[in-house]
Design an enzyme around this catalytic site. Structure first.
Site, PDB file in Angstrom:
ATOM      1  N   PHE A  50      -9.508 -11.674   0.579  1.00  0.00           N
ATOM      2  CA  PHE A  50     -10.965 -11.484   0.501  1.00  0.00           C
ATOM      3  C   PHE A  50     -11.748 -12.758   0.807  1.00  0.00           C
ATOM      4  CE2 PHE A  50      -8.754  -9.208  -3.014  1.00  0.00           C
ATOM      5  CZ  PHE A  50      -8.571  -8.019  -2.334  1.00  0.00           C
ATOM      6  N   CYS A  51     -11.260 -13.547   1.748  1.00  0.00           N
ATOM      7  CA  CYS A  51     -11.943 -14.803   2.114  1.00  0.00           C
ATOM      8  C   CYS A  51     -12.137 -15.708   0.900  1.00  0.00           C
ATOM      9  CB  CYS A  51     -13.284 -14.541   2.792  1.00  0.00           C
ATOM     10  SG  CYS A  51     -13.142 -13.575   4.276  1.00  0.00           S
ATOM     11  N   ALA A  52     -11.188 -15.673  -0.004  1.00  0.00           N
ATOM     12  CA  ALA A  52     -11.247 -16.562  -1.166  1.00  0.00           C
ATOM     13  C   ALA A  52      -9.804 -17.006  -1.449  1.00  0.00           C
ATOM     14  CB  ALA A  52     -11.859 -15.843  -2.358  1.00  0.00           C
TER      15      ALA A  52
END
Ligand SMILES: Cc1ncc(COP(=O)(O)O)c(C=O)c1O
Length: 485
Positions: free
Chosen positions: A377-379
């Site tokens: 999740f782009c984290a």
């Protein structure tokens, strides 16, 4: 005056895509359960309807002589005011600028603006739960980003660690970059306390509200310590196709000067000089603004405001709590961040048994009509930290480095189910039932899948793409010519 409770019920059912059906792996058409609102929300009917009706009056706000142009200017003003009203942000202190297509563009712009404004302060403090879009822009635009720990108990930013960082770099911290809520676990951060600390040490607070804005109240008034800059993402607030939004203190915009220049932001231009307009936010909006997108977005926010964000938050938190309880009962489900004592909104992330997250998400789609997202999740740093203990537990004895990587890769990630105002208890029930069913009929459900080179899974019987732009356009033109004939 519309009754907010009645409005909530009516609006929840008025979204595009609630009845969309797709064939499952057996070819049976199923109504989709949309549980991917944290990535992008469905479109609010009211916002779309206003935009469609406005199109009869569409024109450029840079012209002023005719009716449509005047309507465009007034519409843009209304949209800016609606955004500020939604955030209870006094127009005397804050200005709203539409920019790019989401929060990423806005956060890049904020990084450039604050870097330009306070070049002597080279350090930016970001929490460990930030989306890459609230970390990488600060790095890339020249700041030295230092990461602040999360509280082991509440899961939100550790304010003591934040203060330690601020004290350790006196006069060097330009701003603290903090998400209002995580897009992985939904954990909410204490913005007022973070602002108070930042301000006490001469730093500013930049809030990434991309995830939080549709799900909880964000109030930029009534207390001393408020964010200095806030980023919103239109496609996460029920207005796909709309711009991102930068809300910033007027004083900062005034002092930093415009980020982009061109038409629309100058008073006078000669071959060897130009004079910028003095007014903020108008002089921040170079080029012809996306009036239609701004109107769509502002309409969605106005509707949310009329319902009341407290009411919406209460509704969704209950839904998430019920979902969490149901998922926790499913054998093999491991929820992340569920032990956090901080408030949570928007999403639940989990894994099922030892199955690759991408496979679970694909099976949910193919066999049960449930749309979720999987991955990091782009984290990445946050997800890696949440998974650390599990990855340590994996038996990799005897494997070489490449073998270890191969074993770990499908496990580096999670499945995320996220809610919107339209989500029903039935959607969460369907998810829990599906996960239990995958556990029970594992062999049957996992049969027939192959892994693609990019790590995605594809079922042997996966249907052809369902919604091809060329086909949609072709059908429309066909109808049009038939009508004209
Ligand atoms: C917390 C958070 N910040 C930033 C972003 C980036 O937003 P956008 O894709 O609108 O640029 C996202 C998107 O998932 C997000 O969840």
């Amino acid at each position: 005056m519309l009754n907010p409770a009645a409005l909530l019920e009516a609006v929840r059912r008025d979204f595009h895509g609630l009845d969309t059906r797709y064939p499952d792996a057996q070819g049976v058409a199923r109504r989709r359960h949309y549980l991917d609102s944290a990535a992008t929300t469905l479109m609010m009917g009211a916002a779309n309807a206003v935009a469609q009706r406005y199109l009869a009056h569409y024109g450029s706000p840079h012209t002023s002589a005719h009716h449509a142009a005047q309507a465009a200017g007034a519409t843009l003003d209304w949209a800016r005011a609606a955004v500020l009203r939604f955030l209870s942000a006094p127009e005397t202190d804050y200005a709203c600028v539409f920019h790019g297509s989401g929060a990423t563009a806005v956060l890049n712009r904020a990084a450039r603006l604050l870097g330009r404004l306070r070049p002597e302060r080279r350090v930016v403090l970001a929490s460990l739960m930030e989306h890459h879009s609230n970390d990488l822009p600060h790095r890339s635009h020249g700041a030295q980003v230092r990461h602040v720990r999360l509280c082991p108990i509440s899961g939100c930013i550790d304010l003591d660690d934040l203060e330690r960082h601020l004290i350790a770099a006196p006069g060097q911290v330009n701003y603290v970059a903090l998400t209002a809520a995580s897009n992985v676990t939904g954990v909410v951060n204490p913005l007022a306390a973070a602002a108070e600390l930042a301000h006490r040490h001469g730093a500013l607070l930049v809030v990434d509200a991309a995830q939080a804005a549709a799900h909880m109240p964000l109030v930029l008034d009534g207390h001393d310590h408020r964010p200095d800059v806030l980023a919103l993402s239109g496609h996460k607030i029920y207005a796909p196709g709309s711009p991102g939004v930068l809300v910033a203190r007027r004083s900062l915009l005034q002092a930093a000067g415009p980020d982009e220049i061109g038409g629309g932001v100058v008073d006078d231009v000669g071959l060897d000089h130009y004079t910028l307009r003095a007014d903020v936010p108008e002089r921040e909006q170079a080029g012809t603004p996306d009036v239609l997108g701004a109107l769509t977005l502002a309409s969605a926010l106005d509707v949310l405001g009329a319902i009341g964000m407290e009411r919406i938050a209460a509704h969704e938190v209950l839904l998430l709590r019920q979902g969490q309880e149901r998922l926790a009962q499913v054998p093999g489900v491991r929820l992340y961040g569920a032990d956090a004592s901080a408030a949570r909104i928007s999403c639940l992330s989990f894994n099922l048994a030892n199955l690759p997250h991408a496979l679970v998400a694909t099976v949910l789609n193919d066999h049960y009509g449930i749309a979720v997202r999987s991955g990091c999740f782009c984290a990445h740093p946050y997800v890696a930290a949440l998974l650390r203990d599990e990855l340590f537990d994996l038996d990799v004895a005897g494997l070489d480095e490449a073998g270890i990587e191969q074993a770990l890769a499908p496990r580096r990630g999670m499945v995320r189910a996220s809610v919107g105002i339209y989500t029903e208890a039935d959607d969460m029930e369907a998810l829990a039932d599906a996960l239990a069913d995958i556990g029970r009929r594992r062999d049957a459900r996992l049969a027939g899948y192959r892994v693609l080179p990019d790590g995605r899974y594809r079922h042997g019987s996966a249907a052809a793409p369902l919604c091809e732009p060329a086909a949609l356009l072709g059908q429309y033109l066909q109808g049009l010519t038939e009508q004209a004939a």
